[in-house]
Design a protein around this motif. Sequence first.
Motif, PDB file in Angstrom:
ATOM      1  N   ILE A  51      37.075 -29.763 -60.577  1.00  0.00           N
ATOM      2  CA  ILE A  51      37.099 -30.336 -59.229  1.00  0.00           C
ATOM      3  C   ILE A  51      36.489 -31.730 -59.224  1.00  0.00           C
ATOM      4  N   PRO A  55      39.478 -34.079 -57.431  1.00  0.00           N
ATOM      5  CA  PRO A  55      39.093 -33.428 -56.179  1.00  0.00           C
ATOM      6  C   PRO A  55      40.257 -32.810 -55.393  1.00  0.00           C
ATOM      7  N   TYR A  61      39.655 -25.034 -56.671  1.00  0.00           N
ATOM      8  CA  TYR A  61      38.823 -24.595 -55.535  1.00  0.00           C
ATOM      9  C   TYR A  61      38.995 -23.097 -55.282  1.00  0.00           C
TER      10      TYR A  61
END
Length: 69
Positions: A51, A55, A61
Amino acid sequence: MKNTISIFLLLFSINAFSQATDSATMYYNKGMQEMNERRFLVASNNFNQSIQLNPSYTNAYLQNGLANK
């Protein structure tokens, strides 16, 4: 001269982004291997690294949430 510099910067940024994405995928895959071995803390650390490098990696996630369940 300005065009040459602009092209160089563009190619450098594309290469840097590509390497970060490849590394993010590598950490994600390591995390999945650790999940399969039921080493959830190690898997979570790998997903966190993935991550950090990318991102927008939504699967990292998701799997990180499952590892911390």
